[in-house]
Motif scaffolding. Structure first.
Motif, mmCIF file in Angstrom:
data_model
loop_
_atom_site.group_PDB
_atom_site.id
_atom_site.type_symbol
_atom_site.label_atom_id
_atom_site.label_comp_id
_atom_site.label_asym_id
_atom_site.label_seq_id
_atom_site.Cartn_x
_atom_site.Cartn_y
_atom_site.Cartn_z
ATOM 1 N N UNK A 46 32.817 -30.597 29.206
ATOM 2 C CA UNK A 46 32.800 -32.131 29.232
ATOM 3 C C UNK A 46 33.194 -32.630 30.834
ATOM 4 N N UNK A 47 34.011 -32.415 31.422
ATOM 5 C CA UNK A 47 34.279 -32.884 32.767
ATOM 6 C C UNK A 47 33.065 -32.885 33.740
ATOM 7 N N UNK A 48 32.522 -31.625 33.737
ATOM 8 C CA UNK A 48 31.287 -31.480 34.555
ATOM 9 C C UNK A 48 30.045 -32.119 34.027
ATOM 10 N N UNK A 49 29.861 -32.292 32.672
ATOM 11 C CA UNK A 49 28.658 -32.837 32.242
ATOM 12 C C UNK A 49 28.477 -34.258 31.496
ATOM 13 N N UNK A 50 29.704 -34.819 31.359
ATOM 14 C CA UNK A 50 29.699 -36.114 30.667
ATOM 15 C C UNK A 50 29.233 -37.051 31.724
ATOM 16 N N UNK A 51 28.614 -38.145 31.215
ATOM 17 C CA UNK A 51 27.860 -39.100 32.292
ATOM 18 C C UNK A 51 28.882 -39.841 33.024
ATOM 19 N N UNK A 82 35.129 -38.022 36.341
ATOM 20 C CA UNK A 82 35.892 -37.363 35.272
ATOM 21 C C UNK A 82 36.724 -36.188 35.561
ATOM 22 N N UNK A 83 36.551 -35.760 36.718
ATOM 23 C CA UNK A 83 37.515 -34.589 37.338
ATOM 24 C C UNK A 83 38.879 -35.325 37.665
ATOM 25 N N UNK A 84 38.885 -36.287 38.285
ATOM 26 C CA UNK A 84 40.083 -36.937 38.713
ATOM 27 C C UNK A 84 40.541 -37.732 37.524
ATOM 28 N N UNK A 85 39.941 -38.067 36.448
ATOM 29 C CA UNK A 85 40.460 -38.671 35.279
ATOM 30 C C UNK A 85 41.195 -37.537 34.574
ATOM 31 N N UNK A 98 56.188 -25.518 32.481
ATOM 32 C CA UNK A 98 55.056 -25.495 33.355
ATOM 33 C C UNK A 98 54.115 -26.701 32.585
ATOM 34 N N UNK A 99 53.775 -27.626 33.635
ATOM 35 C CA UNK A 99 52.757 -28.697 33.209
ATOM 36 C C UNK A 99 51.271 -27.961 33.604
ATOM 37 N N UNK A 100 50.509 -28.273 33.029
ATOM 38 C CA UNK A 100 49.095 -27.719 33.358
ATOM 39 C C UNK A 100 48.590 -28.706 34.206
ATOM 40 N N UNK A 101 47.396 -28.431 34.843
ATOM 41 C CA UNK A 101 46.708 -29.545 35.778
ATOM 42 C C UNK A 101 45.792 -30.280 34.946
ATOM 43 N N UNK A 102 45.588 -29.692 33.866
ATOM 44 C CA UNK A 102 44.926 -30.866 32.868
ATOM 45 C C UNK A 102 45.906 -31.589 32.081
ATOM 46 N N UNK A 103 45.734 -33.032 32.160
ATOM 47 C CA UNK A 103 46.724 -33.932 31.538
ATOM 48 C C UNK A 103 47.050 -33.421 30.290
ATOM 49 N N UNK A 104 48.225 -33.645 29.837
ATOM 50 C CA UNK A 104 48.681 -33.261 28.324
ATOM 51 C C UNK A 104 48.847 -31.738 27.949
ATOM 52 N N UNK A 105 48.712 -30.978 29.007
ATOM 53 C CA UNK A 105 48.896 -29.638 28.747
ATOM 54 C C UNK A 105 50.089 -29.103 29.082
#
Length: 563
Positions: free
Chosen positions: A421-426, A328-331, A363-370
């Protein structure tokens, strides 16, 4: 021969690993003065990057140098700035010598100016080239690591997020610890809280930067008043220090046109090492077994390789996830591109000065769509009317918009935002999954829903205008009248669909909040400056009138038939 080839391959892949994972390099060192004494609070920065550090009482520092960093810059008030090429070194020491040639520089102090050699209070001054050394996004970021006793912090890394400044630590337990900002002689009375409309979720901590309307490339100089003189001039508002910002004017000579284009890329410097899907599934099965044995529960194994006869849902076994993990990190995270375009024209003549500038920043964020977009136009004009009267204006208009993802929060459970969510989502799930689904192990919104379906948008418009006329009554007696306007509107639109933990219980929820701020300032200043040979005296008398209005609105709704 085979052993030699084997060792060669090991070395080759080790070198590749070093290239792939060596994003930063730790560099340490000591900063001393010309008398070999340690220099405390010296600023150490990596040229053309945002990496910075401050020396301790022993003059020691430690800094993480990005892979594209090549030069360290050492600065300290009253000392010459020096640069050291890093090369292959992991230890870089520096010696700072006194900058005696700066004693005749003029420093702005409240309602006047003095030479550094005549300065008695604690005032730090930096010029435009120092502010722009790291290509800052905001004025506050340009101050980071530049002035001793001034701490610049950012609690949220989102594009356009608020930045806080503390001068010599916090002076209050309950109130704001921000200093007073004075722009071209006009006090700026708003702050990050005032420009951040109310959030839909009470635990969200994202804030906007109140000074984002200032383009760092429009700054001529910044002075920071750090002692009791700030309170003496500006009253209780200056108790946390005063930051005096002077913008650029046209200079005599040929008209000058400048174009600046800066491109940056931001990347995740470190990826967290998380469980793969098979290990994750085995651990959850083990947790269910332990609960049944120690607590007497009757939990089914969440990953058992069976079909639920009642629902028809198939629950795969841990072995079925071998080699099929979802990262999920790279997603969610990506390399982010930022671009800053500034076009300016300036000049001066016998009749006055002129300076015009336009700034576009995305400035685009490193999180998608930010992302964060800012457009600023500024006009700075002065005009000489005869030999005794000068009129001038510095007026700017800024429009900004940002799409933010929920990150800053105090909730550590279901609605804690995308980072949790990124760190804990299955990693056993490869697509958006509704909360409370059959596996029974999901305790947060899935990351893709946070970035694709949740709305958190800010729109801001800001007008700042500092105007004046100055009359030379006598050779040593001047009268100046200042007029200032600060007007801003901020709107925030939010929506959490029913597929999120935040909106699940109420079938989705949304809000629109806004704030409007307006302040008017009028200042009348009379200055008498007689001189006798090598002696001088300055007497200042003034009257200031300020009025400000702040209004906010908030409306929320829930229970939508669809998203």
């Amino acid at each position: 021969m085979k052993n030699t080839r084997f060792l060669t391959l090991i070395l080759f892949f080790s070198m590749l690993a070093g290239v792939a994972f060596g994003q930063t390099k730790a560099v340490v060192g000591t900063v001393r003065d010309e008398n070999n004494k340690p220099v405390e609070f010296a600023a150490v920065s990596v040229k053309n990057t945002v990496a910075a550090a401050i020396t301790n009482e022993k003059g020691e520092y430690a800094i993480d140098v990005p892979k594209d960093g090549k030069t360290l810059v050492f600065t300290y008030v009253g000392k010459e700035t020096i640069e050291e090429v890093i090369g292959n070194r992991t230890r870089v020491d520096a010696v700072l010598i006194s900058a005696v040639s700066t004693l005749d520089d003029v420093v702005i102090v409240g309602y006047g100016t003095v030479k550094k050699s005549d300065l008695t209070g604690s005032v730090a001054s930096i010029k435009s080239d120092e502010v722009l050394r790291i290509n800052p996004v905001s004025v506050e970021q340009g101050l980071q690591g530049k002035i001793a006793g001034v701490q610049v912090t950012q609690s949220d890394g989102a594009p356009g997020a608020g930045i806080n400044i503390q001068v010599r630590g916090s002076n209050t337990f309950l109130g704001s610890s921000e200093p007073l900002y004075v722009i071209d002689g006009i006090p700026y009375l708003n702050n990050n809280d005032g420009t951040t409309p109310r959030s839909l979720e009470g635990d969200e901590k994202h804030s906007q930067n109140a000074l984002s309307f200032l383009n760092p490339r429009d700054i001529e100089s910044i002075e920071v008043l750090k002692d009791a003189s700030a309170t003496a001039i500006y009253g209780s508002r200056g108790a946390n220090g005063v930051v005096l910002i002077t913008t650029k004017k046209g200079k005599k000579g040929s008209d000058k046109i400048e174009v600046s284009l800066i491109d940056n890329f931001s990347v995740v410097s470190k990826w967290m090492n998380l469980l793969d899907a098979e290990t994750f599934a085995n651990l959850f099965n083990e947790a269910a077994v332990n609960a049944n044995q120690t607590l007497g529960t009757k939990l089914d194994l969440p990953y058992r390789g069976q079909t639920n006869e009642r629902t028809g849902v198939y629950y795969p076994s841990p072995e079925e996830f071998r080699g099929k993990s979802t990262d999920w990190q790279r997603a969610v995270f990506k390399a982010a591109h930022s671009q800053n375009l500034t076009v300016s024209a300036s000049g001066a003549g016998d009749k006055g000065t002129h300076a015009f500038s336009f700034d576009y920043y995305k400035q685009n964020g490193i999180i998608l769509n930010s992302d964060y977009i800012r457009k600023t136009g500024r006009v700075n004009l002065t005009r000489n009317i005869g030999k005794r009267v000068i009129i001038g204006t510095n007026t700017s208009y800024t429009h900004s918009a940002s799409n933010s993802i929920k990150t800053g929060t105090v909730d550590i459970h279901a609605s804690s935002g995308i980072i949790r969510a990124v760190l804990t989502y299955p990693p056993t799930i490869d697509k958006p999954f509704a909360p409370g689904a059959e596996l029974g192990i999901i305790r947060t919104t899935d990351p893709l829903t946070y970035i694709n379906s949740v709305q958190n948008k800010f729109i801001s418009d800001h007008i700042f205008s500092a105007n004046y006329f100055e009359v030379e009554i006598l050779k040593q007696l001047k009268f100046r009248q200042n007029f200032g306007l600060n007007y801003s509107t901020d709107v925030r639109n939010q929506h959490y669909p029913k597929t999120t933990m935040e909106g699940r219980a109420v079938d989705g929820k949304a809000s629109q909040s806004g704030s409007t701020f307006r302040s008017l300032v009028a200042e009348s200043i009379l200055t008498y400056s007689p001189q006798w040979k090598e002696h001088s005296l300055t007497i200042v008398g003034g009257l200031t009138r300020e009025s400000s209005i702040y209004a906010s609105t908030y409306a929320a709704a829930s229970g939508f038939p669809n998203d």
